[in-house]
Design an enzyme around this catalytic site. Structure first.
Site, short mmCIF file in Angstrom:
data_model
loop_
_atom_site.label_atom_id
_atom_site.label_comp_id
_atom_site.label_asym_id
_atom_site.label_seq_id
_atom_site.Cartn_x
_atom_site.Cartn_y
_atom_site.Cartn_z
N LYS A 112 47.90 26.23 30.84
CA LYS A 112 47.84 25.89 32.27
C LYS A 112 47.36 27.08 33.09
O LYS A 112 46.40 26.97 33.86
CB LYS A 112 49.25 25.48 32.76
CG LYS A 112 49.35 25.37 34.26
CD LYS A 112 50.71 24.91 34.72
CE LYS A 112 51.72 26.00 34.97
NZ LYS A 112 51.57 26.78 36.20
N ASN A 113 48.02 28.22 32.94
CA ASN A 113 47.72 29.34 33.83
C ASN A 113 46.32 29.90 33.60
O ASN A 113 45.66 30.34 34.54
CB ASN A 113 48.77 30.44 33.68
CG ASN A 113 50.10 30.01 34.30
OD1 ASN A 113 50.15 29.02 35.04
ND2 ASN A 113 51.17 30.73 34.01
N CYS A 152 56.02 26.33 42.99
CA CYS A 152 57.44 26.25 42.67
C CYS A 152 58.23 27.23 43.54
O CYS A 152 57.79 28.36 43.78
CB CYS A 152 57.67 26.59 41.20
SG CYS A 152 57.21 25.26 40.09
N ARG A 167 57.48 35.66 46.45
CA ARG A 167 56.10 35.68 45.96
C ARG A 167 55.08 36.11 47.02
O ARG A 167 54.22 35.33 47.42
CB ARG A 167 55.74 34.32 45.36
CG ARG A 167 56.71 33.91 44.29
CD ARG A 167 56.36 32.60 43.65
NE ARG A 167 55.50 32.77 42.51
CZ ARG A 167 55.16 31.78 41.69
NH1 ARG A 167 55.60 30.58 41.91
NH2 ARG A 167 54.37 32.00 40.66
N ASP A 182 50.85 40.88 48.90
CA ASP A 182 50.41 42.19 49.38
C ASP A 182 49.47 42.91 48.41
O ASP A 182 48.52 43.58 48.82
CB ASP A 182 51.64 43.07 49.71
CG ASP A 182 52.59 43.18 48.53
OD1 ASP A 182 52.80 42.17 47.83
OD2 ASP A 182 53.12 44.28 48.29
N ASP A 187 58.66 32.65 32.42
CA ASP A 187 58.43 31.20 32.33
C ASP A 187 59.17 30.55 31.16
O ASP A 187 59.13 29.33 31.01
CB ASP A 187 56.92 30.91 32.22
CG ASP A 187 56.19 31.12 33.53
OD1 ASP A 187 56.87 31.31 34.55
OD2 ASP A 187 54.95 31.09 33.54
N ARG A 232 53.59 18.86 36.49
CA ARG A 232 52.66 19.90 36.94
C ARG A 232 52.17 20.71 35.75
O ARG A 232 51.06 21.24 35.78
CB ARG A 232 53.37 20.86 37.89
CG ARG A 232 53.72 20.24 39.22
CD ARG A 232 54.29 21.28 40.12
NE ARG A 232 53.34 22.39 40.23
CZ ARG A 232 53.47 23.39 41.04
NH1 ARG A 232 54.49 23.46 41.83
NH2 ARG A 232 52.55 24.34 41.09
C1 UD1 Z 1 51.88 34.02 37.35
C2 UD1 Z 1 52.03 32.69 36.65
C3 UD1 Z 1 53.50 32.27 36.60
C4 UD1 Z 1 54.34 33.38 35.97
C5 UD1 Z 1 54.08 34.72 36.67
C6 UD1 Z 1 54.77 35.89 36.00
C7 UD1 Z 1 49.95 31.58 37.17
C8 UD1 Z 1 49.25 30.47 37.86
N1 UD1 Z 1 51.26 31.69 37.36
O1 UD1 Z 1 52.34 33.84 38.69
O2 UD1 Z 1 53.60 31.08 35.81
O3 UD1 Z 1 55.71 33.06 36.11
O4 UD1 Z 1 52.66 35.00 36.67
O5 UD1 Z 1 54.43 35.96 34.65
O6 UD1 Z 1 49.35 32.30 36.40
N2 UD1 Z 1 54.24 40.21 43.65
C9 UD1 Z 1 54.25 41.04 44.74
N3 UD1 Z 1 53.09 41.16 45.46
C10 UD1 Z 1 51.94 40.50 45.11
C11 UD1 Z 1 51.95 39.67 43.98
C12 UD1 Z 1 53.12 39.55 43.27
O7 UD1 Z 1 55.26 41.64 45.08
O8 UD1 Z 1 50.93 40.67 45.80
C13 UD1 Z 1 55.51 40.05 42.89
C14 UD1 Z 1 56.00 38.60 42.94
O9 UD1 Z 1 56.75 38.36 44.09
C15 UD1 Z 1 56.83 38.51 41.69
C16 UD1 Z 1 56.10 39.44 40.72
O10 UD1 Z 1 55.25 40.26 41.51
O11 UD1 Z 1 58.11 39.00 41.92
C17 UD1 Z 1 55.27 38.71 39.68
O12 UD1 Z 1 54.32 37.91 40.33
P1 UD1 Z 1 52.89 37.61 39.69
O13 UD1 Z 1 52.76 38.32 38.39
O14 UD1 Z 1 51.87 37.86 40.74
O15 UD1 Z 1 53.01 36.06 39.42
P2 UD1 Z 1 51.99 34.92 39.80
O16 UD1 Z 1 50.60 35.39 39.58
O17 UD1 Z 1 52.37 34.33 41.10
#
Ligand code: UD1
Length: 421
Positions: free
Chosen positions: A22-23, A117, A122, A125, A306, A398
């Site tokens: 999926k991702n 979700c 999330r 920044d 996950d 999903r």
């Molecule tokens: C992706 C996956 C999700 C998985 C997650 C962590 C997809 C579509 N989704 O989500 O299934 O659970 O990786 O393996 O690929 N963060 C910040 N600032 C940012 C971005 C992230 O602080 O700009 C924090 C988030 O709040 C969170 C952590 O970093 O606490 C991890 O987030 P991230 O790795 O970005 O997850 P996603 O890409 O949203």
């Protein structure tokens, strides 16, 4: 609205083929916005999140045609037809991955702040830090992100946390920037490597994916790609592995990359599950009693967040005390209250869940609170005595294609019914 009705107790047995990730699929679909010619992607799972992402790129101007059940042919947009609409973007957190490709290709992007979700704050920044470092102007207004630039400029970007989304967004944007971009402390998930391989198929020059530093040489344009196959879904595979262990069954998973499952396989083995590795397949069986374990979720190659909820279901029946520490998302223990309704004994203290193995769960009515929590409840229902009814199953669809048919093919008794039936 649908619900899943599960009669528990049957050990899962047989073979199952795992679908595309999926991702990785969501990121690749966004990356097609960068393409200069037609792209064909195989092993795409026909799940709701993929359907939503396809609609989003169609709004931008792409033409998408399904060829069979797991292959799409995409003619990329030549200009932005419309910005992705709020009602669709809010359904999918990964809609934020359109920002980088749109900005790099067309010099502007507007994305409603994404939904998905409800598992934590999330923020974005780190994505913005990357784009700003490459010369883009970012404004947040009325719940939308607006980004504009002339041509992005290659830059050196350090991520304070190895965010999957930020790594992907910046990597995609950098493919059309002027000069070299170096991104440090990046995410190393297999989906990042898959995206880099896909971008390179389009003619990009991305090096180092899978390590801490990714280097991208910007190009003026990218081409198309005749055929690219998405990697297998390690989380779908992991979910079936836990379901087999939870029901004390014996299954063989086909179309998996065992290496991608290593962090998670190691923990199942520690709990006493037998795992036999073949080529692109794994056999999972339980022949003796299981042991309690401690888990800490971490960026890859650590234990994946996950898979945390599904493991919680399993551990809630393993006698002794297990601990789960959630280090990635701050609100990912919502499944606990539902599992407790089924007889699990779990206490949450901040980011730590303490699980006292209860022996036997019992079926009751529960609701899915997010995608993986939904999968965890299905696993709990498969183990439980009696009948479990799960509502809010839209979350489950999903991310899992044909979940109930795949489970029933392994001997489970799961029915999708209309709510109220
Ligand atoms: C992706 C996956 C999700 C998985 C997650 C962590 C997809 C579509 N989704 O989500 O299934 O659970 O990786 O393996 O690929 N963060 C910040 N600032 C940012 C971005 C992230 O602080 O700009 C924090 C988030 O709040 C969170 C952590 O970093 O606490 C991890 O987030 P991230 O790795 O970005 O997850 P996603 O890409 O949203």
């Amino acid at each position: 609205m649908q619900k899943l009705v599960i009669v528990g107790g049957a050990p899962l047995r047989g073979r199952i083929r795992i679908g595309g990730a999926k991702n990785a699929s969501l990121a690749l679909l966004c990356a097609t916005v960068l393409a200069g010619d037609v792209v064909t992607i195989e092993n795409i799972p026909d799940i709701n999140d993929v359907r939503v992402m396809i609609k989003l790129i169609e709004f931008i101007g792409a033409e998408v045609e399904w060829q069979g059940s797991d292959c799409v042919r995409i003619t990329p947009p030549e200009a932005i037809a419309e910005m992705p609409p709020y009602h669709l973007a809010k359904k999918l957190r990964a809609s934020n991955l359109l920002l980088g490709p749109m900005l790099a290709r067309f010099g502007r992007a507007e994305i409603p702040l994404p939904g998905g979700c409800n598992i934590g704050i999330r923020p974005m920044d780190l994505h913005f830090k990357g784009f700003a470092g490459m010369g883009a102007e970012i404004t947040l207004e009325k719940g939308s992100v607006q980004a504009t630039c002339k041509r992005l400029k290659g830059s050196r970007i350090y991520l304070d946390f190895p965010s999957v989304g930020a790594t992907e967004n910046i990597m995609m944007a950098a493919c059309l920037a002027e000069g070299q971009t170096v991104v440090e402390n990046v995410a190393k998930e297999p989906e990042i490597v898959d995206l880099a391989n896909f971008l390179n198929c389009l003619g990009a020059r991305v090096r180092g994916a899978g390590t801490d530093i990714i280097k991208i040489e910007g190009m003026t344009s990218l081409g198309g790609c005749q055929r690219y196959a998405v990697i297998p879904d390690r989380i779908e595979a992991g979910t079936f592995m836990v379901a087999a262990a939870a029901t004390r069954g014996d299954i063989q998973l086909e179309n998996v990359i065992p290496l991608h499952l290593e962090p998670f396989r190691a923990k199942l083995k520690e709990a006493g599950v037998d795992i036999i590795e073949g080529e692109e397949c794994l056999r999972v069986k339980v022949s003796g009693p299981l042991k309690p374990i401690d888990i800490k979720t971490l960026p890859y190659p650590g234990f994946p967040t996950d898979m945390q909820s599904q493991m919680m279901s399993l551990l809630s029946t393993v006698s002794g005390t297990s601990l789960i520490t959630e280090n990635i998302f701050e609100n990912r223990f919502q499944v606990v209250d539902e599992l407790k309704r089924m007889g699990a004994r779990i206490k949450v203290e901040g980011r730590l869940a303490i699980i006292e193995g209860a022996g036997q769960l019992h079926g009751t009515q529960v609701k899915a609170t997010d995608l993986r929590a939904g999968a965890a409840l299905v696993i709990a229902g498969l183990m439980a005595e009696g009948t479990t009814e799960i509502t809010n199953v839209e979350y489950i669809y999903r991310g899992y294609h044909d979940f109930e048919s795949k489970l029933n093919g392994l001997g489970a008794n799961v029915k999708a019914m209309k709510n109220g039936a």
